[in-house]
Design an enzyme around this catalytic site. Structure first.
Site, PDB file in Angstrom:
ATOM      1  CG  HIS A  18      -1.800   1.149   1.358  1.00  0.00           C
ATOM      2  ND1 HIS A  18      -3.067   1.177   0.843  1.00  0.00           N
ATOM      3  CD2 HIS A  18      -1.605   2.352   1.949  1.00  0.00           C
ATOM      4  CE1 HIS A  18      -3.620   2.358   1.100  1.00  0.00           C
ATOM      5  NE2 HIS A  18      -2.752   3.089   1.787  1.00  0.00           N
ATOM      6  CD  GLU A  19       1.757   3.745   3.697  1.00  0.00           C
ATOM      7  OE1 GLU A  19       2.126   4.817   3.167  1.00  0.00           O
ATOM      8  OE2 GLU A  19       0.679   3.635   4.293  1.00  0.00           O
TER       9      GLU A  19
END
Length: 169
Positions: A34-35
């Site tokens: 996600h990051e």
């Protein structure tokens, strides 16, 4: 007998620790993907990324490359990307590499990139996991209490349930 009980307790604790470790690593992987989505799109849009952290809290270790501090932090669940100008109270320098200086479309792409990466990750990993196989519980009867409802119905430990109400399982 005491030694056997102690060994069973140790085995139970190790099984629990293993389960928690796998869960934490799994959540960490999803957070990393996600990051990484935010990070990659921010870099592509020319936003200065100050910190890319896997985990929260104090920095355990990492390295600097360019303007970015790549780090692993103490609390393993979670993570974040710190971009120049992304905090509302932050003093802006008016630099083109700050997040607020980017057009709305680029900011939207940066903010939505995490979710998009999770979706792509799921679409890639789900077929792999399903192809590898998913473990299912056996339809074999476990312990049956003598005199209990299952025992009265004729079920015994080790019996294999092949159908329920005529429907094959």
């Amino acid at each position: 007998m005491l030694l056997l009980s102690l060994l069973e307790s140790i085995q139970s604790v190790l099984t629990t620790v293993h389960s928690w470790s796998v869960a934490i690593l799994g959540i960490g992987l999803v957070v990393f993907v996600h990051e990484a989505g935010h990070f990659l799109v921010a870099k592509r849009c020319g936003v200065r990324v100050e910190i890319f952290s896997l985990g929260f809290g104090p920095r355990l270790f990492g390295w600097m490359r360019g303007d970015t501090d790549y780090r692993v932090s103490l609390v393993p669940i979670g993570g974040y990307v710190k971009m120049a100008g992304d905090n509302p109270g932050e003093v802006l320098e008016g630099d083109d590499s700050e997040l607020p200086s980017k057009p709305v479309g680029q900011r939207f792409a940066i903010f939505s990139a995490g979710v998009v990466m999770n979706l792509i990750f799921a679409l890639i990993t789900l077929p792999i996991v399903l192809a590898a196989g998913v473990q299912f519980n056996s339809t074999q009867v476990g312990a049956v209490d003598e005199g209990g409802p299952a025992w009265q119905a004729g079920l015994r430990e080790g019996d294999e349930i092949v159908a329920i109400n005529g429907n094959r399982v």
